[in-house]
Design a protein around this motif. Structure first.
Motif, PDB file in Angstrom:
ATOM      1  N   HIS A   1       0.797  -1.230   0.000  1.00 36.82           N
ATOM      2  CA  HIS A   1       0.000   0.000   0.000  1.00 36.82           C
ATOM      3  C   HIS A   1       0.826   1.276   0.000  1.00 36.82           C
ATOM      4  CE1 HIS A   1      -3.346  -2.675   0.738  1.00 36.82           C
ATOM      5  NE2 HIS A   1      -2.698  -3.187   1.783  1.00 36.82           N
ATOM      6  N   GLU A   2       2.149   1.147  -0.100  1.00 38.00           N
ATOM      7  CA  GLU A   2       2.982   2.361  -0.122  1.00 38.00           C
ATOM      8  C   GLU A   2       2.668   3.173  -1.385  1.00 38.00           C
ATOM      9  OE1 GLU A   2       4.747   3.632   2.087  1.00 38.00           O
ATOM     10  OE2 GLU A   2       5.113   2.007   3.497  1.00 38.00           O
ATOM     11  N   PRO A   3       2.407   4.478  -1.249  1.00 39.47           N
ATOM     12  CA  PRO A   3       2.070   5.275  -2.442  1.00 39.47           C
ATOM     13  C   PRO A   3       3.274   5.617  -3.320  1.00 39.47           C
ATOM     14  CG  PRO A   3       2.038   6.651  -0.483  1.00 39.47           C
ATOM     15  CD  PRO A   3       2.288   5.254  -0.009  1.00 39.47           C
ATOM     16  N   PHE A   4       4.501   5.485  -2.735  1.00 39.77           N
ATOM     17  CA  PHE A   4       5.701   5.857  -3.498  1.00 39.77           C
ATOM     18  C   PHE A   4       6.855   4.982  -3.012  1.00 39.77           C
ATOM     19  CE2 PHE A   4       9.507   8.170  -4.609  1.00 39.77           C
ATOM     20  CZ  PHE A   4       9.194   8.761  -5.825  1.00 39.77           C
ATOM     21  N   LEU A   5       7.501   4.272  -3.934  1.00 38.08           N
ATOM     22  CA  LEU A   5       8.660   3.471  -3.522  1.00 38.08           C
ATOM     23  C   LEU A   5       9.653   3.334  -4.667  1.00 38.08           C
ATOM     24  CD1 LEU A   5       8.470   0.253  -4.653  1.00 38.08           C
ATOM     25  CD2 LEU A   5       6.556   0.250  -3.086  1.00 38.08           C
ATOM     26  N   ILE A   6      10.858   2.896  -4.296  1.00 36.66           N
ATOM     27  CA  ILE A   6      11.969   2.793  -5.248  1.00 36.66           C
ATOM     28  C   ILE A   6      12.519   1.373  -5.244  1.00 36.66           C
ATOM     29  CG2 ILE A   6      14.365   3.513  -5.689  1.00 36.66           C
ATOM     30  CD1 ILE A   6      13.546   6.298  -4.547  1.00 36.66           C
ATOM     31  N   VAL A   7      12.717   0.828  -6.444  1.00 34.99           N
ATOM     32  CA  VAL A   7      13.433  -0.438  -6.598  1.00 34.99           C
ATOM     33  C   VAL A   7      14.825  -0.084  -7.120  1.00 34.99           C
ATOM     34  CG1 VAL A   7      13.538  -2.660  -7.785  1.00 34.99           C
ATOM     35  CG2 VAL A   7      11.324  -1.739  -7.063  1.00 34.99           C
ATOM     36  N   HIS A   8      15.835  -0.251  -6.255  1.00 37.21           N
ATOM     37  CA  HIS A   8      17.207   0.095  -6.630  1.00 37.21           C
ATOM     38  C   HIS A   8      17.866  -1.153  -7.225  1.00 37.21           C
ATOM     39  CE1 HIS A   8      21.456   1.605  -5.315  1.00 37.21           C
ATOM     40  NE2 HIS A   8      21.297   1.572  -6.616  1.00 37.21           N
ATOM     41  N   GLY A   9      18.107  -1.095  -8.531  1.00 41.26           N
ATOM     42  CA  GLY A   9      18.658  -2.258  -9.236  1.00 41.26           C
ATOM     43  C   GLY A   9      20.018  -1.983  -9.843  1.00 41.26           C
ATOM     44  N   PRO A  10      21.113  -2.283  -9.107  1.00 39.33           N
ATOM     45  CA  PRO A  10      22.457  -2.167  -9.696  1.00 39.33           C
ATOM     46  C   PRO A  10      22.602  -3.090 -10.922  1.00 39.33           C
ATOM     47  CG  PRO A  10      22.581  -2.404  -7.310  1.00 39.33           C
ATOM     48  CD  PRO A  10      21.165  -2.696  -7.705  1.00 39.33           C
TER      49      PRO A  10
END
Length: 609
Positions: free
Chosen positions: A191-200
């Motif tokens: 349910h997070e409205p904003f998130l980041i997937v950090h993919g090296p």
């Protein structure tokens, strides 16, 4: 207006002004200069002419010599020109090595299109800048979105009582996902409205996003998928198609391969009644065009008026075709679960009347911030994916860059976002190759898959210190070259017996790339680091070029460029450079120490000099 918003608006205007200045072909900016700076392709050899989307003229071309430029990206605004004629505006569809294709916004092909001396040059992208300015000016009126803007820029906002991240059991379609990838998918489905997937590099970012998109689409959510370039959009779209998702790819479909084309509006409507109607309209337009073309370049006033009337009719038919296409596209947009396109492609597709559950922006580290705000209003939830430790977006205006305009939306957001999910296992390169990046950029959190443990020497630095192999300016008077480094690498390829098809030569400097094309095997992939981002090869030869008495390393100072360079090789990474020049810099000093510890340290004196 909010100071941060005003700053972004100022930067857009500075970039717009710089484009207008840099791209102009006049007494101050000769064709030779534009070509040297990678802003013009000339001369073109026209290989095919056809009428494509909305019946616009499209030209396929080849070049006598492969260009080295990362500015001619698909979707770039261009002008087609020749001496003594009025240039014609258009858009670049694709450029791959020596071949490319562009579309002209004109009733027909210019009479001079196949003349010697025809070329294309980059033009100011006024459409994109106008859309960005509009989005920024309207942002404060959208209260929830403006709160997000403040949050991403470090301005404290009242804590929202959000729902917890979903801990429900997910039946993963892709059974091979590792724990960090599974955690990212669960978070996206929460349910997070904003998130980041950090993919090296090499961590399976696309597979992770595809799984999350599949899970959400299976629940009946309507999703948007975007990326700054058409190439990146197509890359994720191809992965999504393996999941049998109802996908619509909007935007630049002229060069889409067969798998993607079937999911574009043109591909989906291929044999429909409306498509037959469009074909009839195109035939009519062709008849009027043929009549107009009877009037050649030298004609009188009456003939000119007649020709203009005929072309007016062509434009009228073209408007009718576009209207029909837009009507049909809207029906497809309403039916699709996932709509994919670049930010401007999505904006132009007219999806604004629909409410989307989630927006994914892949390669967000290449997306300038104002471009992201153009599409953020389209969805309730936003997922950014990418790696802010790779190269930032290309910005022409130095003044705008100094004010932070080349900070990507990912780089801005990651500073003030707690919901960051790092994909922590890389599957691309040997452990020794990945190790330095893990230490320096990823806090030693990036691990290597067990099957990629070292089996020998995979990393080598060849030191040119004391050899007299100094850098020099190339023939364009702008970029740098180092012929000594190239001669050593030439010997290395011959001695090691490396397969050129599995090997790439990369360098930060376009001058060195041009020189390498003269010296190294023609079958070798030769590219600047910037143009090679997102690609990989078994073996990589990296030439650093810089060798001077002042310890000046120029834009090697952007360590993100080095991170891209050293994470392209799967099996063997060979770097050649001058330790006396680069070693005074803390980053390069640490890298040289790492090579001594984990790889092989050689000198040019081992070679035939």
């Amino acid at each position: 207006m909010h100071p941060q918003l005003q700053n972004l608006l100022t930067c857009v205007e500075l970039e717009e002004k710089e484009q207008a200045t840099r791209y102009s072909l006049d007494q101050a900016h000769t064709l030779r200069q534009l070509k040297a700076e990678g802003l013009a392709l000339h001369p073109l050899i026209v290989t095919r002419k056809s009428f494509g989307y909305a019946d616009y003229p499209e030209i396929s071309f080849k070049l006598a010599f492969p260009p080295e430029t990362n500015l001619f990206r698909d979707g770039a605004a261009i002008e087609c020109f020749t001496t003594g004629e009025e240039p014609v505006k258009g858009v670049l569809i694709s450029l791959d090595g020596r071949s490319g294709e562009f579309r002209l916004f004109a009733p027909d092909f210019p009479d001079w299109i196949e003349d010697n001396g025809t070329g294309i040059k980059l033009a100011p992208d006024t459409r994109t800048t106008q859309i960005m300015k509009k989005a920024l000016k309207e942002l404060e009126q959208n209260k929830p979105l403006f709160r997000l803007f403040e949050q991403l820029h470090g301005i404290p906002v009242p804590e929202q009582a959000g729902k917890p991240v979903s801990d429900e059991t997910i039946l993963f379609h892709n059974k091979k996902l590792n724990p960090s990838q599974q955690e990212a998918v669960k978070a996206i489905c929460g349910h997070e409205p904003f998130l980041i997937v950090h993919g090296p590099p090499g961590t399976g970012k696309t597979s992770t996003l595809a799984e999350a998109i599949y899970q959400l689409a299976s629940r009946g959510e309507k999703l948007l998928v975007s990326a700054p370039s058409n190439t990146a959009v197509d890359h994720i779209a191809k992965t999504l198609l393996k999941y049998n998702i109802n996908l619509l790819r909007v935007g630049n479909s002229s060069k889409a391969d067969a798998a993607i084309f079937a999911h574009t509006p043109e591909g989906k409507l291929g044999n429909s009644k409306s498509q037959k109607e469009i074909r009839q309209l195109k035939i009519r337009a062709e008849e009027f065009r043929r009549m107009a073309l009877k009037y050649k370049r030298s004609f009188g006033k009456a003939e000119r008026e007649q020709r203009n009337l005929l072309f007016k009719e062509v434009r009228s038919i073209r408007a009718e075709i576009k209207k029909l296409q837009e009507y049909n596209e809207q029906k497809l947009i309403d039916e699709a679960s996932v709509i994919a396109g670049t930010p401007i492609g999505l904006y132009d597709a007219g999806v604004g009347h629909l409410k989307f559950n989630t927006l994914f922006i892949d390669e967000a580290g290449q997306c300038i911030e104002p471009l992201a705000w153009c599409i953020f209003p389209m969805a309730e939830k936003i997922v950014l994916a990418g790696d802010h430790w790779q190269l930032p977006p290309t910005v022409l205006s130095q003044e705008a860059a100094a004010q932070g305009f080349n900070n990507s939306i990912l780089e801005v957001a990651i500073r003030h976002t707690r919901q960051v999910y790092l994909l922590n296992i890389q599957y691309r390169m040997r452990e020794a190759i990945a190790g330095f990046s893990s230490r320096h950029f990823y806090n030693r959190l990036l691990k290597t898959a067990t099957h990629l443990a070292n089996t020998g020497t995979h990393l080598c630095f060849i030191d040119t210190a004391g050899s007299g192999y100094q850098e020099k300016q190339g023939p364009d008077g702008i970029s740098l070259q180092n012929e000594g480094e190239l001669r050593i690498l030439q010997q290395l390829i011959e001695k090691e017996g490396w397969d050129p098809a599995k090997t790439a030569f990369i360098s930060p400097y376009s001058g060195q790339v041009a020189a390498a094309k003269e010296i190294l095997p023609a079958t070798l992939r030769i590219s600047t680091i910037d143009s090679f981002q997102g690609q990989e090869k078994e073996n990589i030869l990296l030439s650093l070029v810089r060798s001077n008495d002042d310890g000046d390393i120029g834009f090697l100072k952007d360590y993100r460029r080095m991170n891209v360079a050293i994470t392209r090789a799967k099996e063997q990474l060979v770097i050649i450079g001058d330790s006396a020049t680069i070693g005074a810099d803390k980053f390069y000093s640490a890298f040289l120490s790492y090579v001594e510890e984990q790889g092989q340290y050689r000198t040019v004196w081992e070679f035939d000099m």
